[in-house]
Every structure is written in structure tokens, then in C-alpha cells.
Scaffold this motif. Structure first.
Motif, short mmCIF file in Angstrom:
data_model
loop_
_atom_site.label_atom_id
_atom_site.label_comp_id
_atom_site.label_asym_id
_atom_site.label_seq_id
_atom_site.Cartn_x
_atom_site.Cartn_y
_atom_site.Cartn_z
N PHE A 38 80.13 -59.41 -6.79
CA PHE A 38 79.66 -60.98 -7.72
C PHE A 38 78.26 -61.47 -7.52
O PHE A 38 77.60 -60.55 -5.82
CB PHE A 38 80.31 -61.55 -7.38
N ASN A 39 77.84 -62.18 -7.88
CA ASN A 39 76.94 -62.94 -7.56
C ASN A 39 77.29 -64.36 -7.10
O ASN A 39 77.77 -65.05 -7.50
CB ASN A 39 75.99 -63.38 -8.56
N PRO A 40 76.69 -64.72 -5.72
CA PRO A 40 77.70 -65.53 -5.21
C PRO A 40 76.85 -66.64 -5.38
O PRO A 40 77.70 -68.30 -4.85
CB PRO A 40 77.62 -65.80 -3.59
N TYR A 41 75.75 -66.97 -5.92
CA TYR A 41 75.22 -67.83 -6.09
C TYR A 41 75.11 -68.14 -7.49
O TYR A 41 73.80 -68.85 -7.75
CB TYR A 41 73.73 -67.32 -5.71
N GLY A 42 75.98 -67.24 -8.42
CA GLY A 42 75.20 -67.71 -9.90
C GLY A 42 76.22 -67.00 -10.51
O GLY A 42 76.90 -66.12 -10.54
N PRO A 43 75.72 -66.46 -12.54
CA PRO A 43 76.08 -66.05 -12.78
C PRO A 43 76.22 -64.41 -12.46
O PRO A 43 75.67 -64.34 -12.06
CB PRO A 43 76.22 -66.00 -14.47
N GLY A 44 77.27 -63.68 -12.64
CA GLY A 44 77.42 -62.16 -12.08
C GLY A 44 78.52 -61.69 -11.71
O GLY A 44 78.90 -61.87 -10.47
N THR A 45 79.33 -61.01 -12.59
CA THR A 45 80.39 -60.52 -11.49
C THR A 45 80.51 -59.84 -12.74
O THR A 45 80.09 -59.49 -13.98
CB THR A 45 82.17 -61.34 -12.12
N TRP A 46 81.02 -58.38 -11.76
CA TRP A 46 81.42 -56.97 -12.66
C TRP A 46 82.40 -56.15 -11.97
O TRP A 46 82.82 -56.32 -10.55
CB TRP A 46 80.37 -55.87 -12.45
N LEU A 47 83.20 -55.35 -12.75
CA LEU A 47 84.61 -54.64 -12.15
C LEU A 47 84.43 -53.71 -12.78
O LEU A 47 84.34 -53.33 -13.74
CB LEU A 47 85.44 -55.35 -13.19
N GLU A 80 69.54 -53.93 -5.49
CA GLU A 80 67.67 -54.26 -5.42
C GLU A 80 67.91 -55.83 -5.58
O GLU A 80 67.19 -56.10 -5.36
CB GLU A 80 67.16 -53.65 -6.04
N TRP A 81 68.52 -56.15 -6.52
CA TRP A 81 68.63 -57.93 -6.92
C TRP A 81 68.45 -59.15 -5.98
O TRP A 81 69.73 -58.62 -5.14
CB TRP A 81 70.10 -57.97 -7.97
N ARG A 82 68.48 -59.60 -5.79
CA ARG A 82 67.52 -60.43 -4.77
C ARG A 82 67.81 -62.25 -5.43
O ARG A 82 66.78 -61.59 -6.13
CB ARG A 82 67.03 -60.33 -3.86
N HIS A 83 68.42 -63.23 -4.54
CA HIS A 83 67.91 -64.19 -5.54
C HIS A 83 66.99 -65.12 -5.18
O HIS A 83 66.27 -64.40 -3.83
CB HIS A 83 69.65 -65.43 -4.17
N GLY A 87 66.95 -64.95 -1.32
CA GLY A 87 66.97 -63.67 -0.88
C GLY A 87 68.00 -62.67 -0.60
O GLY A 87 68.25 -62.02 -0.13
N GLN A 88 69.21 -63.48 -1.08
CA GLN A 88 70.67 -62.89 -0.68
C GLN A 88 70.85 -61.62 -1.89
O GLN A 88 70.22 -62.44 -3.18
CB GLN A 88 72.04 -64.27 -0.66
N GLY A 89 71.93 -60.97 -1.77
CA GLY A 89 72.27 -59.94 -2.94
C GLY A 89 73.53 -60.15 -3.30
O GLY A 89 74.77 -60.83 -2.74
N ILE A 90 73.47 -59.18 -4.32
CA ILE A 90 74.73 -58.76 -4.65
C ILE A 90 76.01 -58.87 -3.61
O ILE A 90 75.28 -58.33 -2.80
CB ILE A 90 74.92 -58.35 -6.15
N GLU A 91 77.11 -59.13 -3.39
CA GLU A 91 77.98 -58.23 -2.72
C GLU A 91 79.79 -58.43 -3.53
O GLU A 91 79.91 -58.55 -4.40
CB GLU A 91 78.42 -59.90 -2.13
N ARG A 92 80.41 -57.69 -2.76
CA ARG A 92 81.27 -57.00 -2.49
C ARG A 92 82.89 -57.70 -2.40
O ARG A 92 82.15 -58.30 -1.68
CB ARG A 92 81.63 -55.33 -1.97
N ASP A 93 83.46 -58.46 -3.35
CA ASP A 93 84.77 -59.05 -2.88
C ASP A 93 85.51 -58.03 -2.12
O ASP A 93 86.22 -57.81 -2.45
CB ASP A 93 85.28 -59.27 -4.06
#
Length: 117
Positions: A38-47, A80-83, A87-93
Motif C-alpha cells: 500500500f501507499n501510506p500517503y495516498g491512493p494505492g493498494t495491491w494484493l 522505485e516509487w517515492r512520495h 521521499g517515502q515509498g510503497i510499504e508491505r502491510d
């Protein structure tokens, strides 16, 4: 944060090999997702359910960037994606575990308009 643990990556590859053998047939497998990103700063969730055994940078799963859809996902793009400001990236729940198959999540997401996982 590492997006996938070695155990998750191994399971995703195993699922990808199993799916490759039956892709396009009535025997396609409806896996439970292995990992939620997930993106902790906006839209973006992946299963994610699988990695392509021929191109392990390509994952398959349910993605929601404003509208949920099934499809292929570039792992390198997620890594590679960063806010732009933080500067933070996508995270694993770290605390998520699957409760149903990917198609059940997809059906639920289409009705709700977003992934509820």
C-alpha cells in the motif's frame, strides 16, 4: 522497507509456475493473495498472488489506484516509487493476512469501488 520477504517471493513464484501450467484453461487457479502492499500517503493498494516465472519483475494481482482492477504489476516500479515531498515509498502491510481468494476480493472491490482488505 523490503516489499517482499524471501518467503513471500518464493510463494509468489511457486504460484506463478502453477498458474503458467494452466493459464487460459478452465483449470486456472484462484489463489489467495500472498501479500498486501500500500501507499501510506495516498491512493494505492495491491494484493499480489503470483510472480511471472519467466519475468519475475512482473506480478499479478488486484490493484487499486483509484479504481480496482486485476492485472500485471511491475515490481520495479513499486520499489522505485517515492512520495515527491516525503521521499517515502510503497510499504508491505505487516499485519495483513488473506481471508479469501483474489476473485472474491476483486468482486468485493468492484462493488465497493475500492479494495477493502
Amino acid at each position: 522497507m523490503q516489499l517482499l520477504t524471501s518467503e513471500q517471493e518464493s510463494q509468489l513464484l511457486t504460484n506463478g509456475k502453477k498458474q503458467a501450467a494452466v493459464r487460459g484453461t478452465a483449470d486456472e487457479i484462484d489463489f489467495e493473495p500472498v501479500v498486501k502492499l500500500f501507499n501510506p500517503y495516498g491512493p494505492g493498494t495491491w494484493l499480489l498472488t503470483e510472480l511471472d516465472p519467466e519475468q519475475p519483475d512482473i506480478a499479478f494481482g488486484l490493484a487499486d489506484l483509484g479504481y480496482p482492477e486485476l492485472g500485471s504489476i511491475s515490481m520495479s516500479e513499486l520499489k522505485e516509487w517515492r512520495h515527491p515531498l516525503l521521499g517515502q515509498g510503497i510499504e508491505r502491510d505487516l499485519y495483513w493476512s488473506p481471508q479469501r481468494t483474489l476473485s472474491a476480493y476483486a468482486d468485493e472491490a468492484r462493488k465497493a469501488g475500492y479494495i477493502a482488505a
